[in-house]
Design a protein around this motif. Structure first.
Motif, PDB file in Angstrom:
ATOM      1  N   SER A 113      14.902  58.256  30.236  1.00 11.17           N
ATOM      2  CA  SER A 113      14.968  59.296  29.210  1.00 11.17           C
ATOM      3  C   SER A 113      15.670  58.882  27.929  1.00 11.17           C
ATOM      4  O   SER A 113      15.375  59.408  26.859  1.00 11.17           O
ATOM      5  N   SER A 114      16.607  57.933  28.017  1.00 18.59           N
ATOM      6  CA  SER A 114      17.336  57.581  26.795  1.00 18.59           C
ATOM      7  C   SER A 114      16.410  57.053  25.696  1.00 18.59           C
ATOM      8  O   SER A 114      16.708  57.241  24.516  1.00 18.59           O
ATOM      9  N   PRO A 115      15.281  56.398  26.029  1.00 20.40           N
ATOM     10  CA  PRO A 115      14.384  55.999  24.941  1.00 20.40           C
ATOM     11  C   PRO A 115      13.961  57.187  24.068  1.00 20.40           C
ATOM     12  O   PRO A 115      13.908  57.065  22.843  1.00 20.40           O
ATOM     13  N   ASP A 116      13.680  58.337  24.681  1.00 27.40           N
ATOM     14  CA  ASP A 116      13.320  59.527  23.901  1.00 27.40           C
ATOM     15  C   ASP A 116      14.509  60.017  23.090  1.00 27.40           C
ATOM     16  O   ASP A 116      14.402  60.347  21.913  1.00 27.40           O
ATOM     17  N   LEU A 117      15.655  60.109  23.776  1.00 30.12           N
ATOM     18  CA  LEU A 117      16.816  60.738  23.159  1.00 30.12           C
ATOM     19  C   LEU A 117      17.348  59.876  22.010  1.00 30.12           C
ATOM     20  O   LEU A 117      17.792  60.393  20.994  1.00 30.12           O
ATOM     21  N   ASP A 122       8.979  60.553  18.495  1.00 30.04           N
ATOM     22  CA  ASP A 122       7.872  60.070  17.685  1.00 30.04           C
ATOM     23  C   ASP A 122       8.014  58.588  17.334  1.00 30.04           C
ATOM     24  O   ASP A 122       7.312  58.076  16.483  1.00 30.04           O
ATOM     25  N   SER A 123       8.926  57.901  18.020  1.00 23.53           N
ATOM     26  CA  SER A 123       9.101  56.473  17.747  1.00 23.53           C
ATOM     27  C   SER A 123       7.927  55.692  18.333  1.00 23.53           C
ATOM     28  O   SER A 123       7.124  56.217  19.101  1.00 23.53           O
ATOM     29  N   ASN A 124       7.866  54.405  17.988  1.00 26.40           N
ATOM     30  CA  ASN A 124       6.777  53.536  18.439  1.00 26.40           C
ATOM     31  C   ASN A 124       6.715  53.472  19.969  1.00 26.40           C
ATOM     32  O   ASN A 124       7.653  53.012  20.608  1.00 26.40           O
ATOM     33  N   PRO A 125       5.598  53.910  20.554  1.00 25.34           N
ATOM     34  CA  PRO A 125       5.505  53.940  22.019  1.00 25.34           C
ATOM     35  C   PRO A 125       5.718  52.574  22.658  1.00 25.34           C
ATOM     36  O   PRO A 125       6.210  52.487  23.780  1.00 25.34           O
ATOM     37  N   ALA A 126       5.382  51.505  21.955  1.00 20.74           N
ATOM     38  CA  ALA A 126       5.534  50.172  22.536  1.00 20.74           C
ATOM     39  C   ALA A 126       7.008  49.822  22.742  1.00 20.74           C
ATOM     40  O   ALA A 126       7.356  48.999  23.578  1.00 20.74           O
ATOM     41  N   GLN A 127       7.876  50.438  21.936  1.00 21.42           N
ATOM     42  CA  GLN A 127       9.308  50.178  22.058  1.00 21.42           C
ATOM     43  C   GLN A 127      10.029  51.238  22.876  1.00 21.42           C
ATOM     44  O   GLN A 127      11.193  51.083  23.221  1.00 21.42           O
ATOM     45  N   ALA A 136      17.861  48.100  20.822  1.00 19.38           N
ATOM     46  CA  ALA A 136      18.406  49.047  19.838  1.00 19.38           C
ATOM     47  C   ALA A 136      19.891  49.313  20.068  1.00 19.38           C
ATOM     48  O   ALA A 136      20.661  49.425  19.119  1.00 19.38           O
ATOM     49  N   ASP A 137      20.300  49.433  21.303  1.00 17.55           N
ATOM     50  CA  ASP A 137      21.699  49.731  21.611  1.00 17.55           C
ATOM     51  C   ASP A 137      22.106  48.984  22.874  1.00 17.55           C
ATOM     52  O   ASP A 137      22.220  49.566  23.958  1.00 17.55           O
ATOM     53  N   ARG A 142      23.419  48.167  28.569  1.00 19.29           N
ATOM     54  CA  ARG A 142      24.173  47.397  29.561  1.00 19.29           C
ATOM     55  C   ARG A 142      25.046  48.305  30.415  1.00 19.29           C
ATOM     56  O   ARG A 142      25.134  48.166  31.629  1.00 19.29           O
ATOM     57  N   GLY A 143      25.687  49.269  29.758  1.00 20.31           N
ATOM     58  CA  GLY A 143      26.517  50.227  30.496  1.00 20.31           C
ATOM     59  C   GLY A 143      25.677  50.976  31.523  1.00 20.31           C
ATOM     60  O   GLY A 143      26.089  51.154  32.672  1.00 20.31           O
ATOM     61  N   GLY A 144      24.495  51.405  31.110  1.00 18.88           N
ATOM     62  CA  GLY A 144      23.625  52.158  32.009  1.00 18.88           C
ATOM     63  C   GLY A 144      23.140  51.313  33.164  1.00 18.88           C
ATOM     64  O   GLY A 144      23.118  51.755  34.321  1.00 18.88           O
TER      65      GLY A 144
END
Lengths: 474, 238, 182
Positions: A113-117, A122-127, A136-137, A142-144
Motif C-alpha cells: 500500500s505504501s506505493p499508493d500512499l 496517479d503516479s506511473n504504474p511501472a514504479q 523513492a524513499d 528498508r525499515g518496512g
C-alpha cells in the motif's frame, strides 16, 4: 442503456480478482461486483486425511498467513482431542501469531500500500510498487522490509521456518523458544518499535491529505466482529466473540466459536468464488459486518500495553470513536503492529515460553471441533467432523477476507459512484477502486483458498447485457 | 569358505561365493542406491534402483538379488544407470500421491532423499493421481496408501522378523495394494502384535505412528538391525 | 549493463513462494539494481509484457485463466522457471485430482453443501474461469527451462538460484539445498 465496467486483474492484493461495475440507463453507477476468481477446494480434498495432518495441510491455504490456519487448525484439534494445552503451549502459539500479525501488516502497509500512499494513486504504474518505494524513499522501504523480517523471524525462531512451519499441533506446539531465539528477538525489539512509531507518524501526517479517500473508500455503517479477551482486552488468539454496530454499541458479546453457525450465515453468489458471510440475526445482505484490524480496534476496550493504548486513544480521537471509514484499516494495522511488538516484549521475558512442557497428547475424544483465531485480516474459523479414528469427514472454514466480502463490494460501489457520472470511465477511478480494496488487505489466497495477479479490465455493460465500452489498463 | 572374485567399477573384490552383487559392493565400499532392500530381511528386487551393468550382459540386473560370478565385471554408476535410476524415482513419484510438503515423513523420507541424490528436480512422467485411502483403525499406527511405493519392507519384517505375517500384497497392476490380514482394516487384524517393526521399516510416510503431524515422523532403523543381530549372532545388547 | 527484465506470475498456489521471495529482505535492494520488475503480483502492470528475460512461475495450473496466463508468459519469456512445489508437482492443489470429476466435486462441496443462503454453483458465464478437472504442474503444459522445488523454496534457495542466473551463469540444480521437495 446500462453498462458494466470491469477491472481485471486487481493488482497488489494477495489474490486473483476482478471487478465489474454496472451502470443504469442514465450512466450512473447502479451496482458493483468484486469477483474472486480462484478456488482450490480444501473443503473437499481434506476429507479422508488424518486430523493430525490438517494443520500442515491448511497452512498451505495461504503463504501470507499460514500461521493463522496452523493455529485455528491446532485449536480445532485441541477440541477434538478434548485437551487443555499446557500454559507454555498457549503462550508460544500467541507469540507466533503476534509475529505473523507484524509481518503480514508490514507487508500490507510497506510492500503493497505504501506505493499508493507515498507515490500517489496517479503516479506511473511501472514504479508504483515496493521497488519504486525502494528508490523513492530507501529508508522507509528498508525499515518496512526489516520490520516484516522481524515478524517472519519470530515465526522462524519458534517453528524452524518462516513460511509453513509445521509447529503448532493438536495439543500444543512442538518446541519452546530457544536461548538464541530469545536473544535475537530481544535485540531486534527496539529497532522494530522505532520503525513502527515512524510509520505511524508518517501515516498520521498523511491522513489529512487523504480526506477524500477517508470519505469515499468504503465509508459506511456496518457491524464489526472479532475476538476480545477478558475485560474487553484486544485479542488475537482466544477470548470470545463480540459484535458492535457502527456507533460502537454492543450487539452481542461473549459469543463462543462453538456456536458460530447460530450467528454467521454464508451466502453464495454465482459470480464469485468467495462466499458472503453475514451476521445471521440481521439476514442477508443486511447483516454486513467487517472483520480485521479496524474491527478489532472498534470492538476492544483497550490493548493493555501503554504505547498501544496511547495510540488507540489517538486513533479514536482522529476517527470519531468507532471508525467506519475503511481507509482507516491502514491506520489500525500500524497500531496493531505496535501492540504486537509490546506484547512480544512481555512474552519473550516470560519463563513459560522456554518451558519444555509444550504439548498435551490424547486420542480422539470428540467427533467435532471448531477452532478460532484472529488472522491478520480478521476472525478465522475452522470446523471439522472426524470419524472415531480421527479421519476427516467434513471441513468448513470461514476465512477473514470472506467476511469482508460484502464490505469490499460496497466499497467498490461507493468509489465507483463517486467517480463515474457518465459513460466514460475516468482513469483515476480504476486506481482508486483497487486502492479501496487494498485497504482491506484482502487475502484471496485464503478466502477462496486461492491466489494471483490481475490486469485492469473494465467493462461497461448495458441494461440489455451488451458490452458498450471496455477499458484495459496496461 | 569358497570365494568368488570379480571387479566392481574396476576394483577387484573377493567375496564369499553365493553373495549378491549388492553384498559384494558393500564389502568393497561401493554405494549402490536402494529403496526396497533392508538389512536383516530377504531381498525381492522390487524397486529396481540397484540395477547394475555387467559386461557381456545386455540386461540391467538388480544387484540385491543377483549372485556374484567368477570374473564378473560389474559397473554400478554408468551414465545409463544414472538415467534409469532417475527414471525409476520419477516413476515412483508419479505412480502414487506423494505430497512431500504435507507428509508426516517430510525431511526424513528415503524416497525424498533418493530424489535429491539422483538429481530429480521434477518428474518427466505425468502424475497418475490414483484414488487411494488411509487406514488409521489401528490404535497406535496408520497406513496411508497414497504414499506406498510397494517396496514390501513391511511385509518382510512382519513375516521374517516378527513372524506375524499381517501384511501382504494383493491385486495387480494399478490395483496393487498392501493389505492387512484378509484385506481388513488394520485395527481388526488379531494377528498384529503392535510391535511397530513395519513402522520402523517403511521408507516413506506410508506407515506412521498415529498422531504424527507433518514432518514429524522419524524411524528407528537401528532397532531392526539389532533384532537381526540378536537372532543371528546372539548379541542381545544394543 | 542492461537490467534484466524480470517477471513473476502466480497461478494456483498459496503465494508462499512469492512471500519467500520477499524474505530475501534487504538483498532485494541489490536485486533492484539488477532487474526491472516488469510484471508481478507485487506490481501494477496489468498485462504480461513482451521480451521478458526471466519469469518465476508460482503455482499449479488449476483453471483456464492460469493456463492462459502461463501460455502468454511462455511465449514472451526467454527463461521460464517453475518456482515451488505447486508449479513443479501440482503439490497441495493437486490433492483434488484423485477425486472423480474433481472440479464439480470441490465446487459442490463448498458452495452447495456448505452454503446456507443461495446455495448454488458459482458459474456465472464469462466471469469466473472454469476449473480444470486435473490440476497440473507447469511443465506438463509448456516447456520449462529450470525447476526450483520447495514448499516454499527458502529465501536462501531463491537467492542462490537467481543470483548466478542474473549474471548469465548456470544456477545450481543439484543437492539438498537446491532441489529437495517439500
Amino acid at each position: 442503456m446500462a453498462k458494466t465496467v470491469s477491472i481485471d486483474p486487481v493488482s497488489r492484493i494477495e489474490g486473483h480478482a476482478k471487478i465489474t461495475i454496472y451502470l443504469d440507463d442514465r450512466g450512473e453507477v447502479e451496482d458493483a461486483r468484486f469477483h474472486v476468481t480462484e478456488f482450490r477446494g480444501f473443503e473437499k480434498f481434506c476429507q479422508g486425511r488424518p486430523m493430525w495432518e490438517m494443520a500442515g495441510i491448511t497452512a498451505r491455504i495461504c503463504g501470507i498467513c499460514p500461521v493463522s490456519h496452523l493455529l485455528a487448525s491446532a485449536k480445532t484439534g485441541d477440541k477434538i482431542q478434548a485437551v487443555r494445552i499446557p500454559p507454555a503451549g498457549e503462550k508460544l502459539r500467541r507469540m507466533m501469531n503476534l509475529g505473523q500479525i507484524i509481518q503480514s501488516h508490514a507487508l500490507s502497509f510497506f510492500h503493497l500500500s505504501s506505493p499508493d500512499l507515498l507515490l500517489g494513486w496517479d503516479s506511473n504504474p511501472a514504479q508504483r510498487n515496493i521497488f519504486g518505494v525502494m528508490s523513492a524513499d530507501p529508508d522507509l522501504a528498508r525499515g518496512g522490509i526489516r520490520l516484516r523480517q522481524f515478524g517472519q523471524k519470530v515465526i522462524e525462531v519458534l517453528g524452524a521456518q518462516k513460511i509453513h512451519p509445521a509447529w503448532a499441533v493438536p495439543g500444543g506446539v512442538r518446541t519452546p523458544l530457544s536461548d538464541e531465539g530469545k536473544q535475537w528477538i530481544r535485540d531486534r525489539l527496539p529497532e522494530s518499535k522505532e520503525t513502527i512509531h515512524k510509520a505511524l507518524d508518517l501515516l498520521k501526517g498523511l491522513i489529512d491529505q487523504f480526506s477524500e479517500e477517508v470519505r469515499t473508500f468504503g465509508n459506511f455503517p456496518s457491524l464489526f466482529l472479532g475476538l476480545v479477551g477478558k475485560d474487553g482486552l484486544w485479542e488475537h488468539y482466544g477470548g470470545s466473540i463480540r459484535v458492535v454496530n457502527s456507533e460502537g454499541n454492543r450487539i452481542a458479546d461473549g459469543l463462543s466459536e462453538d456456536n458460530y453457525q447460530d450467528f454467521i450465515g454464508e451466502a453464495v453468489e454465482n459470480w464469485s468464488y468467495l462466499k458472503f458471510p453475514y451476521y445471521k440475526p440481521m439476514g442477508y445482505p443486511d447483516g454486513i459486518y467487517r472483520v480485521g484490524p479496524l474491527a478489532r480496534l472498534n470492538i476492544c476496550n483497550r490493548f493493555g500495553t501503554p504505547e498501544a493504548d496511547q495510540a488507540l486513544q489517538e486513533f479514536r480521537d482522529r476517527t470519531g470513536g468507532t471508525a467506519n471509514a475503511s481507509f482507516f484499516y491502514h491506520y489500525a494495522r500500524l497500531v496493531e503492529i505496535l501492540a504486537a511488538i509490546e506484547r512480544i516484549e512481555r512474552l519473550v521475558e516470560d519463563p513459560d515460553v522456554q518451558n519444555s512442557r509444550t504439548r498435551a497428547t490424547a486420542g480422539i475424544n470428540q467427533l467435532e471441533g471448531i477452532g478460532v483465531s484472529e488472522a491478520p485480516r480478521g476472525t478465522l474459523f475452522h470446523h471439522y467432523h472426524v470419524d472415531e479414528n480421527g479421519l476427516i469427514k467434513k471441513v468448513n472454514m470461514i476465512i477473514a477476507t470472506g467476511q469482508n466480502n460484502l464490505p469490499m463490494n460496497r466499497t467498490v460501489a461507493q468509489i465507483a459512484k463517486n467517480f463515474i457520472h457518465s459513460q466514460e470511465i475516468p482513469e483515476g477511478m480504476l486506481n482508486r477502486v483497487e486502492a479501496g480494496i487494498r485497504a482491506f488487505d484482502p487475502c484471496l489466497s485464503c478466502s477462496t483458498h486461492a491466489i494471483g495477479q490481475m490486469p485492469l479490465h473494465v467493462e461497461l455493460v448495458g441494461a440489455n447485457g451488451d458490452k458498450l465500452d471496455e477499458v484495459y489498463r496496461h | 569358505m569358497p570365494v568368488t572374485t570379480l571387479t566392481i567399477d574396476g576394483t577387484p573384490v573377493a567375496v564369499e561365493t553365493g553373495s549378491t552383487i549388492l553384498e559384494a559392493a558393500q564389502e568393497a565400499g561401493v554405494r549402490i542406491p536402494t529403496l526396497c532392500h533392508l538389512d536383516g530381511v530377504s531381498d525381492v528386487g522390487a524397486c529396481r534402483l540397484c540395477l547394475v551393468e555387467i559386461t557381456g550382459t545386455r540386461k540391467l540386473l538388480p544387484a540385491c538379488v543377483t549372485e556374484v560370478a567368477e570374473e564378473m565385471e560389474v559397473h554400478t554408476n554408468t551414465e545409463k544407470l544414472q538415467e534409469y535410476r532417475r527414471m525409476v524415482v520419477e516413476m515412483l513419484f508419479s505412480e502414487g500421491n506423494h505430497v512431500c510438503a504435507v507428509c508426516v515423513s517430510n525431511g526424513h523420507c528415503e524416497l525424498q532423499n533418493m530424489a535429491v541424490e539422483l538429481g530429480m528436480d521434477h518428474s518427466r512422467f505425468s502424475y497418475r493421481f490414483p484414488q487411494r485411502d488411509v487406514d488409521i483403525s489401528h490404535p497406535q499406527f496408520g497406513i496411508d496408501h497414497n504414499r506406498c511405493i510397494f517396496c514390501t519392507r513391511c511385509v518382510r519384517v512382519c513375516d521374517e522378523l516378527e513372524g506375524a505375517h499381517v501384511w501382504d500384497v494383493a491385486h495387480r497392476c494399478a490395483g496393487l495394494k498392501i493389505v492387512a490380514g484378509l484385506d481388513q482394516p488394520w485395527g481388526d487384524v488379531d494377528a498384529c502384535t503392535s510391535c511397530g517393526k513395519c513402522v520402523d521399516a517403511c521408507p516413506t510416510g506410508a506407515i506412521f505412528r498415529k498422531g504424527s503431524t507433518v514432518a514429524e515422523m522419524t524411524r528407528d532403523r537401528g532397532k531392526l538391525e539389532f533384532l537381526q543381530q540378536a537372532r543371528e549372532k546372539g548379541e542381545w545388547t544394543r | 549493463m542492461d537490467k534484466v527484465r524480470f517477471a513473476t506470475i502466480w497461478l494456483g498456489g498459496c503465494s508462499g513462494c512469492h512471500m519467500s521471495f520477499l524474505d530475501m529482505d534487504e538483498w532485494l535492494f541489490e536485486l533492484a539494481d539488477k532487474i526491472d520488475l516488469v510484471y508481478s503480483p507485487f506490481a501494477d502492470v496489468k498485462e504480461y509484457p513482451d521480451h521478458v528475460d526471466v519469469c518465476l512461475v508460482e503455482g499449479s495450473v488449476a483453471n483456464e485463466d492460469n493456463l492462459a496466463l502461463l501460455r502468454q508468459a511462455r511465449k514472451k519469456t526467454k527463461t521460464l522457471i517453475s518456482f515451488g512445489d505447486c508449479a513443479v508437482t501440482a503439490n497441495v492443489p493437486g490433492m483434488r485430482n484423485p477425486i472423480r470429476n474433481s472440479a464439480d466435486a470441490v465446487l459442490k462441496a463448498c458452495y452447495v453443501d456448505m452454503g446456507d443462503t443461495n446455495a448454488q454453483m458459482p458459474e456465472a458465464l464469462g466471469v469466473l474461469p472454469r476449473l480444470r478437472d486435473r490440476v497440473q504442474p507447469v511443465h506438463e503444459l509448456v516447456s520449462v527451462d529450470y525447476f526450483m522445488p520447495g514448499c516454499p523454496p527458502s529465501a536462501d534457495r531463491i537467492r542462490n538460484f537467481i543470483d548466478p542466473l542474473l549474471r548469465g551463469e548456470e544456477p545450481p540444480t543439484e543437492g539438498r539445498e537446491a532441489i529437495k521437495f517439500g
